[in-house]
Design an enzyme around this catalytic site. Structure first.
Site, PDB file in Angstrom:
ATOM      1  N   LYS A   1      -4.764  -7.494  13.644  1.00  0.00           N
ATOM      2  CA  LYS A   1      -3.628  -6.593  13.428  1.00  0.00           C
ATOM      3  C   LYS A   1      -4.164  -5.183  13.251  1.00  0.00           C
ATOM      4  O   LYS A   1      -4.664  -4.815  12.198  1.00  0.00           O
ATOM      5  CB  LYS A   1      -2.822  -6.993  12.194  1.00  0.00           C
ATOM      6  CG  LYS A   1      -1.446  -6.361  12.208  1.00  0.00           C
ATOM      7  CD  LYS A   1      -0.940  -5.929  10.850  1.00  0.00           C
ATOM      8  CE  LYS A   1      -1.523  -4.659  10.350  1.00  0.00           C
ATOM      9  NZ  LYS A   1      -1.220  -3.449  11.113  1.00  0.00           N
TER      10      LYS A   1
ATOM     11  N   GLU B   1     -13.152  -4.299   2.889  1.00  0.00           N
ATOM     12  CA  GLU B   1     -13.868  -3.014   2.926  1.00  0.00           C
ATOM     13  C   GLU B   1     -12.836  -1.965   2.550  1.00  0.00           C
ATOM     14  O   GLU B   1     -11.960  -1.644   3.348  1.00  0.00           O
ATOM     15  CB  GLU B   1     -14.412  -2.724   4.329  1.00  0.00           C
ATOM     16  CG  GLU B   1     -15.446  -3.705   4.826  1.00  0.00           C
ATOM     17  CD  GLU B   1     -16.750  -3.649   4.062  1.00  0.00           C
ATOM     18  OE1 GLU B   1     -16.947  -2.719   3.247  1.00  0.00           O
ATOM     19  OE2 GLU B   1     -17.577  -4.548   4.270  1.00  0.00           O
TER      20      GLU B   1
ATOM     21  N   CYS C   1     -14.404   6.197   4.997  1.00  0.00           N
ATOM     22  CA  CYS C   1     -14.551   5.764   3.604  1.00  0.00           C
ATOM     23  C   CYS C   1     -15.948   6.104   3.093  1.00  0.00           C
ATOM     24  O   CYS C   1     -16.184   6.130   1.893  1.00  0.00           O
ATOM     25  CB  CYS C   1     -14.265   4.277   3.475  1.00  0.00           C
ATOM     26  SG  CYS C   1     -15.146   3.300   4.683  1.00  0.00           S
TER      27      CYS C   1
ATOM     28  N   GLU D   1      -9.708   9.747  -2.420  1.00  0.00           N
ATOM     29  CA  GLU D   1     -10.401  10.005  -1.162  1.00  0.00           C
ATOM     30  C   GLU D   1      -9.760  11.203  -0.481  1.00  0.00           C
ATOM     31  O   GLU D   1      -8.566  11.177  -0.183  1.00  0.00           O
ATOM     32  CB  GLU D   1     -10.279   8.795  -0.233  1.00  0.00           C
ATOM     33  CG  GLU D   1     -11.186   7.663  -0.591  1.00  0.00           C
ATOM     34  CD  GLU D   1     -11.162   6.594   0.491  1.00  0.00           C
ATOM     35  OE1 GLU D   1     -12.183   6.408   1.161  1.00  0.00           O
ATOM     36  OE2 GLU D   1     -10.117   5.949   0.664  1.00  0.00           O
TER      37      GLU D   1
HETATM   38  P1  ADP Z   1      -4.495   3.889   5.330  1.00  0.00           P
HETATM   39  O1  ADP Z   1      -3.947   4.425   4.049  1.00  0.00           O
HETATM   40  O2  ADP Z   1      -5.820   4.385   5.694  1.00  0.00           O
HETATM   41  O3  ADP Z   1      -3.520   3.908   6.472  1.00  0.00           O
HETATM   42  P2  ADP Z   1      -3.863   1.164   4.743  1.00  0.00           P
HETATM   43  O4  ADP Z   1      -4.574   0.334   3.746  1.00  0.00           O
HETATM   44  O5  ADP Z   1      -2.450   1.574   4.441  1.00  0.00           O
HETATM   45  O6  ADP Z   1      -4.809   2.380   5.021  1.00  0.00           O
HETATM   46  O7  ADP Z   1      -3.826   0.442   6.157  1.00  0.00           O
HETATM   47  C1  ADP Z   1      -4.901  -0.295   6.679  1.00  0.00           C
HETATM   48  C2  ADP Z   1      -4.348  -1.448   7.479  1.00  0.00           C
HETATM   49  O8  ADP Z   1      -3.577  -2.281   6.604  1.00  0.00           O
HETATM   50  C3  ADP Z   1      -3.397  -1.065   8.611  1.00  0.00           C
HETATM   51  O9  ADP Z   1      -3.601  -1.961   9.688  1.00  0.00           O
HETATM   52  C4  ADP Z   1      -2.041  -1.266   7.986  1.00  0.00           C
HETATM   53  O10 ADP Z   1      -1.021  -1.531   8.936  1.00  0.00           O
HETATM   54  C5  ADP Z   1      -2.286  -2.486   7.144  1.00  0.00           C
HETATM   55  N1  ADP Z   1      -1.343  -2.646   6.027  1.00  0.00           N
HETATM   56  C6  ADP Z   1      -0.767  -1.690   5.278  1.00  0.00           C
HETATM   57  N2  ADP Z   1       0.027  -2.239   4.335  1.00  0.00           N
HETATM   58  C7  ADP Z   1      -0.053  -3.582   4.488  1.00  0.00           C
HETATM   59  C8  ADP Z   1       0.512  -4.712   3.807  1.00  0.00           C
HETATM   60  N3  ADP Z   1       1.346  -4.573   2.774  1.00  0.00           N
HETATM   61  N4  ADP Z   1       0.193  -5.941   4.253  1.00  0.00           N
HETATM   62  C9  ADP Z   1      -0.648  -6.107   5.289  1.00  0.00           C
HETATM   63  N5  ADP Z   1      -1.236  -5.092   5.953  1.00  0.00           N
HETATM   64  C10 ADP Z   1      -0.940  -3.848   5.567  1.00  0.00           C
END
Ligand code: ADP
Length: 491
Positions: free
Chosen positions: A186, A262, A296, A393
């Site tokens: 995903k 990570e 990161c 960050e």
């Molecule tokens: P960033 O803040 O760098 O966008 P995120 O942690 O929000 O980092 O996103 C990293 C990944 O996690 C993306 O693929 C995002 O779609 C996914 N993601 C964000 N929220 C959720 C959630 N509640 N459950 C599963 N995947 C998620």
């Protein structure tokens, strides 16, 4: 592939924007699509199929169905498929780099570098596929013989962020496939095109149907939770924010899913009084400006000994101020836009907060005019430790310098964070270098160097920066279980 692609639209046109479920290309079950934007212009690049929970279920069913067959493929053959994918990525560098620049914003030079980095994970894990460890021996009491064998953990859910659209995928897919696991990937909603292009490269390299599914989408929470709690996914590998990692760790607890995380970092960059200043400034440029600070591993807090601080700040500001900011597609651009409008707003407010607490702006300090989400390289000095950017960050091209007098104080300040991914130390004194490396609460240390990432080395953090390691020999272990077979010793 030797294609001559004349325009960005041509390049985007090479990507099949439908979901990949069990080797089939398909629209989302409800027909929905979502827009992917070019951060350099704010314009829509493509509309991509938006996976639903039902699509998620179908992808997991495909991964489960393909698991036993893929695990039974001889390791040498799995390795050869990955090796072909390594070569196919390299041969397709220009197209893949352009896709990445368009959807993520990084310069073409960095994007080409990322294709090489991404491909290297496939080469490394192609080589690891045939070196899965086992053990044969006798129990200490002499009563039994025992065999310990490595087995694939099973179907994996891989969730990746937008900052390294290709390499974060290969860093997870490479070891999973080498270990004999099937995967559902995903990708982040901002950058799904690189993953969709990668799926085609993998299929063309001989990965059987069902082994890799790709679910781009804007409904991550809805799609992922039932998959993690459902019991068929046996492994989660996630790269992203600590906040989301925490949610996923809780969801993984339902079915006791093995989990690698990570997460965020808040890297200290410590320049001791005896450092080679040229090397420290080079290191700061790499540790701060790789990926425009959207990493990161980015140096988030720079601690510089008072005797060097003014000169370090002056030289860093000169180097940062000379970088060419622009659309990543223009050859010569060194700094592209940030990923989106919220990121631009966040970086701006962090700088404003630091300045309001007394930081001096040596270069940059205010967002550029639109269109696109550009923030210029910025150097701040005399940053107050209670500034918001010391506890979050930055994820942008902003270097924040604090001055220290005493090395123990610098270490204490460096460790005063819940994160612990990487730290950087600059000194010519070997004993000091190792003592400071030991004292920093981090998973990785760059000693007189600003980049630690390498597919052959274990990447990962301590504290709230994550669980597990990616890359190196450790990377494949995350996708393996140890199976013990014991038998009485009769002869
Ligand atoms: P960033 O803040 O760098 O966008 P995120 O942690 O929000 O980092 O996103 C990293 C990944 O996690 C993306 O693929 C995002 O779609 C996914 N993601 C964000 N929220 C959720 C959630 N509640 N459950 C599963 N995947 C998620």
């Amino acid at each position: 592939m030797t294609t001559t692609l004349s325009s960005p639209a041509d390049v985007i046109g090479t990507v099949d924007t439908r979901l990949v479920i069990g080797g089939r290309r398909t629209e989302a079950s409800d027909g929905a699509r979502f827009d992917v934007l070019d951060p350099a212009t704010g314009e829509v690049l493509a509309a991509v199929a938006d996976a639903t929970p039902q699509d998620g279920r179908a992808a997991v069913v495909a991964a489960v169905a393909a698991q036993a067959g893929w695990a039974a493929v001889p390791a040498r053959k799995r390795g050869e498929i990955l090796r072909r994918a390594h070569e196919a990525l390299l041969a397709d560098t220009e197209r893949l780099a352009t896709i990445m620049t368009l959807e993520m914003g990084k310069s073409l030079t960095e994007a080409r570098g990322e294709v090489r980095y991404a491909a290297e994970f496939f080469r490394w894990f192609a080589e690891e596929a045939v070196r899965l460890e086992g053990w044969y021996g006798h129990t200490p009491d002499g009563a039994s013989r025992a065999i310990v064998a490595s087995q694939p953990v099973g179907p994996c859910l891989l969730i990746t962020p937008w900052n390294f659209p290709l390499a974060m995928g290969t860093r997870k897919i490479g070891p999973a496939l080498a270990a004999g696991c099937t995967v559902v990937l995903k990708p982040a909603p901002q950058t799904p095109l690189s993953s969709l292009a990668l799926a085609d490269v993998l299929a063309a390299s001989g990965v059987p149907e069902g082994v890799v599914s790709v679910l781009p989408g804007s409904r991550a929470a809805e799609v992922v939770e039932p998959l993690l709690r459902g019991g068929d996914i046996r492994k989660l590998s996630f790269t992203g924010s600590t906040a989301v990692g925490r949610i996923l760790l809780e969801q993984a607890s339902t079915a006791i899913v093995r989990t690698s995380l990570e997460l965020g970092g808040n890297a200290p960059f410590v320049v001791l009084a005896d450092a080679d200043l040229d090397e420290a400034v080079d290191g700061a440029m790499a540790a701060k400006m790789r990926n425009m600070g959207e990493a990161c591993t980015a140096a988030n807090r720079m601690f510089v000994h008072r005797s060097l601080a003014a000169e370090f700040g002056r030289r860093l500001a000169e180097r940062m101020g000379a970088l060419r900011v622009g659309n990543g597609l223009d050859e010569g651009t060194e700094v592209g836009p940030l990923i989106d409008a919220p990121s631009l707003a966040k970086v701006g407010s962090l700088v404003d907060d630091a300045v309001s607490r007394g930081a001096q702006v040596l270069v940059g300090g205010a967002p550029a005019e639109g269109p696109g989400y550009f923030y210029p390289p910025t150097v701040l000095t005399d940053v107050a430790p209670d500034s918001a950017l010391c506890a979050t960050e930055i994820f942008g091209p902003v270097a924040a310098i604090q001055v220290f007098d005493d090395v123990d104080d610098a270490i204490a300040r460096a460790n005063a964070t819940e994160w612990g991914l990487v730290g950087y130390v600059f000194t010519r004194d070997v004993d000091r270098a190792l003592a400071v490396s030991e004292a920093l609460e981090v998973g990785m240390v760059g000693l007189n160097v600003g980049v630690v990432s390498n597919p052959a080395l274990p990447f990962g953090g301590v504290k709230q920066s994550g669980l597990g390691r990616e890359g190196g020999r450790h990377g494949i272990a995350e996708f393996l279980e140890q199976k013990l077979v014991v038998l009485p010793k009769r002869g």
